[in-house]
Structure formats: structure tokens, C-alpha cells
Design an enzyme around this catalytic site. Structure first.
Site, PDB file in Angstrom:
ATOM      1  N   LYS A  79       0.861  -1.125  -0.182  1.00  0.00           N
ATOM      2  CA  LYS A  79       0.011   0.093   0.030  1.00  0.00           C
ATOM      3  C   LYS A  79       0.868   1.282  -0.006  1.00  0.00           C
ATOM      4  O   LYS A  79       2.147   1.267   0.748  1.00  0.00           O
ATOM      5  CB  LYS A  79      -0.760   0.109   1.175  1.00  0.00           C
ATOM      6  CG  LYS A  79      -1.834   0.928   1.539  1.00  0.00           C
ATOM      7  CD  LYS A  79      -2.755   0.509   2.713  1.00  0.00           C
ATOM      8  CE  LYS A  79      -3.742   1.622   3.002  1.00  0.00           C
ATOM      9  NZ  LYS A  79      -4.501   1.314   4.196  1.00  0.00           N
ATOM     10  N   SER A 154      -9.686   1.222   3.474  1.00  0.00           N
ATOM     11  CA  SER A 154      -8.977   1.879   2.660  1.00  0.00           C
ATOM     12  C   SER A 154      -7.744   1.132   1.886  1.00  0.00           C
ATOM     13  O   SER A 154      -7.251   1.908   0.877  1.00  0.00           O
ATOM     14  CB  SER A 154      -8.051   2.955   3.463  1.00  0.00           C
ATOM     15  OG  SER A 154      -7.311   2.301   4.421  1.00  0.00           O
ATOM     16  N   SER A 178      -9.310  -1.483   7.473  1.00  0.00           N
ATOM     17  CA  SER A 178      -8.963  -1.269   6.254  1.00  0.00           C
ATOM     18  C   SER A 178      -8.220  -2.356   5.349  1.00  0.00           C
ATOM     19  O   SER A 178      -8.150  -2.267   4.295  1.00  0.00           O
ATOM     20  CB  SER A 178      -8.134  -0.101   6.116  1.00  0.00           C
ATOM     21  OG  SER A 178      -9.065   1.160   6.112  1.00  0.00           O
TER      22      SER A 178
HETATM   23  N1  GLN Z   1     -12.808   3.171   7.042  1.00  0.00           N
HETATM   24  C1  GLN Z   1     -12.411   3.893   8.188  1.00  0.00           C
HETATM   25  C2  GLN Z   1     -12.017   5.289   8.018  1.00  0.00           C
HETATM   26  O1  GLN Z   1     -12.044   5.880   7.113  1.00  0.00           O
HETATM   27  C3  GLN Z   1     -11.027   2.811   8.525  1.00  0.00           C
HETATM   28  C4  GLN Z   1      -9.963   3.298   7.603  1.00  0.00           C
HETATM   29  C5  GLN Z   1      -8.790   2.429   8.111  1.00  0.00           C
HETATM   30  O2  GLN Z   1      -8.988   1.327   8.433  1.00  0.00           O
HETATM   31  N2  GLN Z   1      -7.563   2.912   7.769  1.00  0.00           N
HETATM   32  O3  GLN Z   1     -11.401   5.642   8.968  1.00  0.00           O
END
Ligand code: GLN
Length: 486
Positions: A79, A154, A178
Site C-alpha cells: 500500500k 482503505s 481497512s
Molecule cells: N473506514 C475507516 C476510516 O475511514 C477505517 C479506515 C482504516 O482502517 N484505515 O477511518
């Protein structure tokens, strides 16, 4: 069979048997990416020359009988939130455009030390804020199972690249789901390790008390093999915990007979997709038939997890993102008169709308006069959520739930409505708030052919047991063998 269709461990075996070279496989991945990534958009950038050089070096070691470890030569990708020395790292944000880190994240270094060529940097939500990959400043990533749908977020690119058979293993990060939610949306396996198990050094910070890096791959065994490389005490991360690293594959095939699996009442709520619920209930039956005992448990504070997370995460983000000021990294506004205006304009031009929303919410929650009512209160509720889990784990070995209340939704469907997007995280956030490990694995498909994720949550540092429980289910199905129609 194309080499890109092998699992990570199958490839490792073929490399060891000298049936294929790392260079051949790395080239096969690059051709597959050239063939399909125009539709998937999992990669933000490739490091072709770096990956090919690493593959050649791996083959040379192998030729002398000196591989660095069992995964030497297996291509992976990371990532874009992971710092990669000399390779541009943007966290899918305009504000980091042109930033070439001078060092590797510890996790990236560990992959390299294991001999694994790194193909490139994967798409994600901007600064990992999002559940659909749509906040990426570089454009969304598409789900290989249906390119009109999100691969989740994400770490959408980390999951989509696997489902598209572009690579054998990836790194993602999980602050509120994520790693697990994209895994659930793409029929892949994703592990959020215990907080402190895998180093955060060199991982761009979003919410430091929640962020956890971890592996994704196509099978449970593959994820176990990657965790073996990544789980390490790191003195450069003050929250890294110096506990012993077990052999994650030792118990993998030991089944679930005699284990107690908790079914948390609060995770079977109204509003969840009936096909998701049916798949998880079916999985529970499979576990019972394999000799596990199902135990009804309650985690009464679950209903506060979403609100708690969406205070703590933005609060920490607002503080972490203060460093992007147009001076130290990436983008700087050109037309500013004076320093203060340059800060403001650089941040205005550099951050996307979701990141700005989080910074504003977080700054508000931390500001004098509101700190006690919001941030401090959220921290207290966080403790109650953790205590719920502690109580449950006195009774059971692990908890079983859906990973996400719905399967992959359409791109564009929720992007205008932040609250409906935040609701996607209801089943994944509690693990982060409590610091616990969570595994998402293929749990079936909807009638329309979309993947459904099964989530397992465990005691701190009990990743080995989660992997074993996951493997017991995986063995009963051909889900991991099904391929996205691409
Ligand atoms: N969807 C969650 C957020 O927007 C988690 C994102 C993540 O785990 N990086 O914060």
C-alpha cells in the site's frame, strides 16, 4: 495454469524446486498488471527495475543454494502508505506528490530481507481515510469481481491486486477495518494483527493508537507465511511489543475440535444484508460440524464503537497531519504571499475533502472546552469496549462475525454521504479500539456472485489460533480457488 494463478505458498514451493525462477514470475506479474490493471487500477506506480533486480538477485542466491528464507523470490506489493526508499510514496494524497522517502518502513525492509521483490505501490484511500478507495487523489480502485463496484477501503489496491492475480501477497494497514473489509469484498484473506505485533515504523501515521500494518493474500496459509516475516519486535516503534513470535503455520491444520467460538449477538443487527447473515450462519454450522462449540456472547458496548472511533481517529489524524505544511514534504502552493498563507494554501490544495473533514472534526474534538466532552469521553468508552472483549474471551477462544454488513457496493453509491460510508465499519472498528487481532477470510458468495467475508476476532497475540480457525473453514470449501472474472 498461469504462474500468477498460484498461491503464494505454491509459488514458494515451485521456486524451491527450481521449477520456475523469480525473474519469470516477476515478469509474469508485470505482464498481468499491464493486461488488467487499466481496469482495476490497483497500482499507483510500479517499481519495475527494482522488482526485476530483486528477482535476479533472488535467483542468483537460489542458484548457489542460499535462499534468504522460504519466501525468497516471491513478488509482493505494498500500500502506498508504506515508506519505500527512493520510490515515490504519496499515501494517495496530492500533498505528498513527489515525496521520495530516504528510508524503508520496517515492514518493507523485512520483506526485502526475506528476498521478496516489491512490484510497486498500491492504491488506497487518501491517508487511509475511507471504506471504498474513492477518496484516493489518484482515482478509485475497482473490484475485480465487478469493476463497477468498490474493492473496499482503505487498502483497496492491496486486496484488488490479489483478486486480479497481479501479485501473491500485499501489505495493507487497518485503523478501523481497512485490511479486513477490502479482503471481504474481494474473496481474499486479510489479517489485522494485534496492535504492537507488527511495526508501524515508516508507515504514514493516520491514527497512531489504532493503526496496524498487516498482510493480505489469497489463502490463510499464505497470510500465515507473510505474518511470519512481519511479526517482529522493532525498537524503532515504541508501541512494538517484545513478545515471542510463534511458528504461525505449526497449528494451521489442527482444526477446531474442542474450541469454543463466540457468536456476538450485537454483530447480527438489522440492516445487514440477509445474504451476508445467511453465509455467516452457514459458516457457524460448519464450525459446529467440525467439533467447535458455539457460545452466545454479548458485547454490550458495541453500539458505541462507531461514534467512539469517529472521535478518536479524526482527533489523532488532525494532530498527525499537522506536519504537512508545504515546507517539509511534497506539494507547496506557489502563489502564496507570506508563510501563513503558504501553509493554508498548501493544505487546501493538497488535501481532499474527506481528509479536511477529519482534520476539522478532530481539531474540534480536541479543542479546549470540548476535549472532556468528546475526546476524553471517547477514550473512556474505548475502555468499556475493551472490557467487553476481555469478558467474552474468558469464555471463548475466538469470536465469529461478518466482516462487513454488506457485500461490495457500487462506486459512487455512498461517497456523497459520509455517515453511510462510516456505517460500513461497524463490525471491524471494535477490534481496533480494543487492539485485538482480526482475520477476514472468504465466507461465500451472494447469488449475484459477490464475495462475502467471514471475520474472526481473537485474544491479544493469538493470531496463530485465528489462522488455525480460519484454515479449518477454508479447507471445507473451494471459495479461495474461485477467480474473479477478469
Ligand atoms: N473506514 C475507516 C476510516 O475511514 C477505517 C479506515 C482504516 O482502517 N484505515 O477511518
Amino acid at each position: 495454469m498461469q504462474p500468477t494463478e498460484l498461491t503464494l505458498l505454491e509459488l514458494a514451493e515451485k521456486l524451491a524446486a527450481r521449477e520456475v525462477t523469480s525473474l519469470e514470475v516477476t515478469q509474469a506479474c508485470l505482464s498481468r498488471i499491464a493486461q488488467v490493471d487499466g481496469k482495476v487500477k490497483a497500482f499507483l506506480r510500479l517499481d519495475e527495475s527494482g522488482a526485476l533486480a530483486a528477482a535476479e538477485a533472488s535467483d542468483a542466491r537460489r542458484g548457489k543454494g542460499n535462499p534468504l528464507g522460504p519466501l525468497d523470490g516471491v513478488p509482493v506489493a505494498v500500500k502506498d502508505i508504506f515508506l519505500t526508499e527512493g520510490v515515490e510514496t504519496t499515501c494517495a494524497s496530492r500533498i505528498l506528490q513527489g515525496f521520495h522517502p530516504p528510508y524503508d518502513a520496517t515492514t518493507v525492509r523485512l520483506l526485502k530481507e526475506a528476498g521478496m521483490p516489491i512490484l510497486g505501490k498500491l492504491n488506497q484511500d487518501e491517508f487511509a481515510m475511507g471504506s471504498s478507495n474513492e477518496t484516493s487523489a489518484c482515482g478509485p480502485c475497482h473490484n475485480p469481481w465487478d469493476v463497477t463496484r468498490t474493492p473496499g477501503g482503505s487498502s483497496g489496491g492491496s486486496a484488488a491486486a490479489l483478486a486480479a492475480r497481479e501479485v501473491f501477497g500485499t501489505l495493507g494497514t487497518d485503523t478501523g477495518g481497512s485490511i479486513r473489509q477490502p479482503a471481504a469484498f474481494t474473496n481474499t484473506v486479510g489479517l489485522k494483527p494485534t496492535y504492537g505485533r507488527v511495526s508501524r515504523f515508516g508507515v504514514i501515521a493516520f491514527a497512531s493508537s489504532l493503526d496496524v500494518p498487516g498482510p493480505l493474500a489469497r489463502t490463510v496459509g499464505d497470510v500465515a507465511a507473510l505474518l511470519q516475516v512481519l511479526a517482529r519486535h522493532d525498537p524503532r516503534d515504541s508501541t512494538s511489543v517484545p513478545v515471542e513470535v510463534p511458528d504461525y503455520s505449526a497449528d494451521l491444520e489442527h482444526g477446531v475440535a474442542g474450541l469454543k467460538l463466540g457468536v456476538p449477538r450485537e454483530y447480527f443487527t438489522e440492516g445487514m444484508d440477509p445474504e451476508v447473515e445467511a453465509a455467516v450462519r452457514e459458516a457457524l454450522k460448519v464450525y459446529e460440524s467440525l467439533g467447535a462449540t458455539l457460545v452466545d456472547v454479548s458485547l454490550p458496548h458495541t453500539k458505541y464503537a462507531l461514534a467512539t472511533y469517529y472521535l478518536i481517529a479524526p482527533a489523532e489524524a488532525s494532530s498527525n497531519l499537522a506536519r504537512y505544511d508545504g515546507v517539509r514534504y511534497g506539494l507547496r502552493a506557489r502563489d502564496a504571499k507570506g508563510l501563513k498563507e503558504m501553509y493554508g494554501l498548501s493544505r487546501d490544495q493538497g488535501f481532499g475533502p474527506e481528509v479536511k473533514r477529519r482534520i476539522m472534526l478532530g481539531t474540534y474534538a480536541l479543542s479546549a472546552g470540548y476535549y472532556d466532552a468528546y475526546y476524553l469521553k471517547a477514550q473512556k468508552v474505548r475502555t468499556l469496549i475493551r472490557e467487553d472483549f476481555n469478558r467474552a474471551f474468558q469464555q471463548v477462544d475466538a469470536l465469529v462475525s461478518p466482516t462487513s454488513p454488506v457485500p461490495a457496493f457500487k462506486l459512487g453509491e455512498k461517497v456523497e454521504d459520509p455517515l453511510s460510508m462510516y456505517l460500513m465499519d461497524v463490525f471491524t472498528l471494535p477490534c481496533n479500539l480494543a487492539g485485538l487481532p482480526g482475520l477476514s477470510l472468504p465466507g461465500g458468495f451472494t447469488k449475484g456472485g459477490l464475495p462475502i467475508g467471514l471475520q474472526l476476532m481473537g485474544r491479544p497475540f493469538d493470531e496463530a489460533k485465528l489462522l488455525r480457525i480460519g484454515r479449518a473453514f477454508e479447507r471445507e470449501h473451494d471459495f479461495v480457488r474461485r477467480q474473479a472474472p477478469l
